[in-house]
Design a protein around this motif. Structure first.
Motif, PDB file in Angstrom:
ATOM      1  N   ARG A   1      -8.253 -45.127 -14.240  1.00 23.54           N
ATOM      2  CA  ARG A   1      -7.941 -44.996 -12.960  1.00 23.54           C
ATOM      3  C   ARG A   1      -7.417 -43.424 -12.717  1.00 23.54           C
ATOM      4  N   GLU A   2      -7.900 -42.878 -11.359  1.00 21.10           N
ATOM      5  CA  GLU A   2      -7.438 -41.595 -10.814  1.00 21.10           C
ATOM      6  C   GLU A   2      -7.170 -41.637  -9.298  1.00 21.10           C
ATOM      7  N   ALA A   3      -6.132 -40.988  -8.735  1.00 23.07           N
ATOM      8  CA  ALA A   3      -6.024 -41.013  -7.400  1.00 23.07           C
ATOM      9  C   ALA A   3      -7.342 -40.697  -6.842  1.00 23.07           C
ATOM     10  N   ALA A   4      -7.661 -41.727  -5.860  1.00 24.81           N
ATOM     11  CA  ALA A   4      -9.198 -41.588  -5.259  1.00 24.81           C
ATOM     12  C   ALA A   4      -9.241 -40.305  -4.501  1.00 24.81           C
ATOM     13  N   ALA A   5      -7.988 -39.621  -3.684  1.00 21.89           N
ATOM     14  CA  ALA A   5      -8.185 -38.401  -2.932  1.00 21.89           C
ATOM     15  C   ALA A   5      -8.409 -37.306  -3.801  1.00 21.89           C
ATOM     16  N   THR A   6      -8.255 -37.159  -4.982  1.00 21.57           N
ATOM     17  CA  THR A   6      -8.017 -36.210  -5.869  1.00 21.57           C
ATOM     18  C   THR A   6      -9.324 -35.851  -6.479  1.00 21.57           C
ATOM     19  N   ILE A   7     -10.208 -36.697  -6.645  1.00 19.23           N
ATOM     20  CA  ILE A   7     -11.480 -36.314  -7.582  1.00 19.23           C
ATOM     21  C   ILE A   7     -12.756 -36.560  -6.785  1.00 19.23           C
TER      22      ILE A   7
ATOM     23  N   ALA B   1     -11.685 -46.136   8.271  1.00 19.83           N
ATOM     24  CA  ALA B   1     -10.493 -45.490   9.050  1.00 19.83           C
ATOM     25  C   ALA B   1      -9.216 -45.812   8.127  1.00 19.83           C
ATOM     26  N   SER B   2      -9.124 -47.611   8.282  1.00 20.78           N
ATOM     27  CA  SER B   2      -7.915 -47.696   7.623  1.00 20.78           C
ATOM     28  C   SER B   2      -7.520 -47.386   6.016  1.00 20.78           C
ATOM     29  N   VAL B   3      -8.828 -47.461   5.294  1.00 21.04           N
ATOM     30  CA  VAL B   3      -8.944 -47.132   4.091  1.00 21.04           C
ATOM     31  C   VAL B   3      -8.436 -45.786   3.719  1.00 21.04           C
ATOM     32  N   ILE B   4      -9.135 -44.881   4.657  1.00 14.92           N
ATOM     33  CA  ILE B   4      -8.630 -43.409   4.541  1.00 14.92           C
ATOM     34  C   ILE B   4      -7.537 -42.974   4.669  1.00 14.92           C
ATOM     35  N   ALA B   5      -6.888 -43.753   5.878  1.00 16.32           N
ATOM     36  CA  ALA B   5      -5.499 -43.567   6.246  1.00 16.32           C
ATOM     37  C   ALA B   5      -4.848 -43.888   5.016  1.00 16.32           C
ATOM     38  N   ALA B   6      -4.921 -45.049   4.387  1.00 16.87           N
ATOM     39  CA  ALA B   6      -3.900 -45.535   2.919  1.00 16.87           C
ATOM     40  C   ALA B   6      -4.157 -44.366   2.044  1.00 16.87           C
ATOM     41  N   ASN B   7      -4.985 -43.641   1.888  1.00 16.31           N
ATOM     42  CA  ASN B   7      -5.142 -42.894   0.766  1.00 16.31           C
ATOM     43  C   ASN B   7      -4.847 -41.557   1.151  1.00 16.31           C
ATOM     44  N   LYS B   8      -4.661 -41.259   2.394  1.00 16.75           N
ATOM     45  CA  LYS B   8      -3.727 -39.974   2.842  1.00 16.75           C
ATOM     46  C   LYS B   8      -2.428 -40.116   2.463  1.00 16.75           C
ATOM     47  N   ALA B   9      -1.764 -41.233   2.599  1.00 14.98           N
ATOM     48  CA  ALA B   9      -0.503 -41.190   2.427  1.00 14.98           C
ATOM     49  C   ALA B   9      -0.165 -41.140   0.887  1.00 14.98           C
TER      50      ALA B   9
ATOM     51  N   LEU C   1      -7.140 -33.810   3.557  1.00 17.15           N
ATOM     52  CA  LEU C   1      -8.255 -34.749   3.106  1.00 17.15           C
ATOM     53  C   LEU C   1      -9.359 -35.116   4.069  1.00 17.15           C
ATOM     54  N   ASP C   2      -8.902 -34.912   5.544  1.00 14.97           N
ATOM     55  CA  ASP C   2     -10.176 -34.969   6.313  1.00 14.97           C
ATOM     56  C   ASP C   2     -10.997 -34.034   6.422  1.00 14.97           C
ATOM     57  N   VAL C   3     -10.578 -32.864   6.056  1.00 12.31           N
ATOM     58  CA  VAL C   3     -11.432 -31.676   6.086  1.00 12.31           C
ATOM     59  C   VAL C   3     -12.260 -31.706   4.775  1.00 12.31           C
ATOM     60  N   GLU C   4     -11.936 -32.451   3.813  1.00 10.69           N
ATOM     61  CA  GLU C   4     -12.597 -32.361   2.627  1.00 10.69           C
ATOM     62  C   GLU C   4     -13.880 -33.587   2.837  1.00 10.69           C
ATOM     63  N   LEU C   5     -13.400 -34.821   3.442  1.00 14.70           N
ATOM     64  CA  LEU C   5     -14.235 -35.795   3.624  1.00 14.70           C
ATOM     65  C   LEU C   5     -15.290 -35.441   4.553  1.00 14.70           C
ATOM     66  N   GLU C   6     -14.977 -34.736   5.610  1.00 14.73           N
ATOM     67  CA  GLU C   6     -15.940 -34.069   6.657  1.00 14.73           C
ATOM     68  C   GLU C   6     -17.221 -33.283   5.898  1.00 14.73           C
ATOM     69  N   ALA C   7     -16.591 -32.629   5.022  1.00 13.81           N
ATOM     70  CA  ALA C   7     -17.449 -31.746   4.194  1.00 13.81           C
ATOM     71  C   ALA C   7     -18.470 -32.584   3.409  1.00 13.81           C
ATOM     72  N   VAL C   8     -17.923 -33.685   2.833  1.00 15.50           N
ATOM     73  CA  VAL C   8     -18.783 -34.478   2.149  1.00 15.50           C
ATOM     74  C   VAL C   8     -19.998 -35.109   3.059  1.00 15.50           C
ATOM     75  N   ARG C   9     -19.359 -35.509   4.367  1.00 16.77           N
ATOM     76  CA  ARG C   9     -20.462 -36.088   5.226  1.00 16.77           C
ATOM     77  C   ARG C   9     -21.424 -34.905   5.559  1.00 16.77           C
ATOM     78  N   ARG C  10     -21.037 -33.822   5.741  1.00 16.32           N
ATOM     79  CA  ARG C  10     -22.146 -32.722   5.984  1.00 16.32           C
ATOM     80  C   ARG C  10     -23.100 -32.583   4.883  1.00 16.32           C
TER      81      ARG C  10
END
Length: 265
Positions: free
Chosen positions: A137-143, A155-163, A179-188
């Motif tokens: 297991r690793e913190a999802a937002a960090t890898i 959005a609720s899942v993203i918010a929980a992981n930002k905290a 995190l929002d910036v990184e996730l937007e880069a992934v979508r692009r």
């Protein structure tokens, strides 16, 4: 089976126990002692001694001549996988093919709360070494593997992981980025990757496996040691594999629904 060569020469008893559990967890029918020995490249004597210890701890149990996960492991194994274990087995050939084409270690991730959980790993003595194991297991937002899933999550899942997200990933030493910036880069771009940090021992790039509704349920991550963090050729091969995996996922879901649908319904 991927040849793991000399990477298995020096292993502690704990390493061997984890390797045995991973092999048994991936086998729908369980494994005989001979199969455990062959697939882990552990001698039969050591395999016998280690499986006996795992049996005493409740991590394995014997059914006839085969070992399956014991009661101490079954609940965690099932809850981690979310989707049933059969899906991982369906996707494994695609992971092996990607490993062969990219000469990279390949990881399959899913999301469990704020954690990314490794569901499968394909590697060899010639690919980048990683301490990540099936079940790690690793913190999802960090890898990258976690962020690839989060980018296409509710959005609720993203918010929980930002905290409470750590400002720096222990595995990649990446600088803090919202995190929002990184996730937007992934979508692009369709992929998530580590910063091109010369001191980082591994480069990591991941892409999501999305279900019919568009949400990501899994991700595939490549680990390599020499190319830039964002290698266009590897990225293209990774995306091709993820699209193929999405078709496998759709077929798997349709087959499971057909099995569960009552006759004549």
């Amino acid at each position: 089976h991927v040849d793991q060569g000399d990477a298995y020469v020096e292993r502690s008893q704990l390493d061997k126990a984890f390797d045995i559990l991973a092999v048994v967890a991936r086998s729908p029918r369980g494994c005989t002692l001979s199969e455990v020995s062959t697939q882990t490249q552990i001698s039969k004597t050591t395999a016998h001694r280690t499986t006996a210890a795992l049996e005493r701890l409740g991590a394995l149990q014997r059914v006839g001549q085969r070992f399956i996960l014991g009661p101490a492991m079954q609940q965690r194994h099932e809850s981690v996988r979310g989707v049933d274990a059969g899906l991982v087995d369906v996707l494994t050939p695609a992971l092996v093919d990607l490993h062969i084409r990219t000469h990279s270690t390949v990881l399959l991730w899913t999301l469990d709360g704020r954690d990314a959980v490794c569901m499968d790993k394909v590697w060899s003595a010639r690919t980048a070494r990683s301490q990540t194991r099936v079940g790690s297991r690793e913190a999802a937002a960090t890898i990258p593997g976690g962020r690839a899933i989060l980018a296409y999550s509710a959005a609720s899942v993203i918010a929980a992981n930002k905290a409470g997200t750590p400002s720096r990933s222990p595995s990649s030493n990446r600088k803090e980025v919202p995190l929002d910036v990184e996730l937007e880069a992934v979508r692009r771009s369709g992929v998530s990757h580590t910063d091109q940090n010369p001191s980082a021992p591994l480069r990591r790039i991941a892409a999501p496996i999305r279900s019919i509704g568009g949400a990501a349920v899994l991700s595939i991550e490549l680990l390599h040691g020499h190319a830039p963090a964002h290698d266009p050729r590897r990225a293209a091969q990774l995306l091709d594999t993820c699209r193929a995996a999405e078709r496998m996922l759709a077929s798997y879901i349709a087959a499971q629904r057909a099995i569960l649908q009552p006759a004549g319904a």
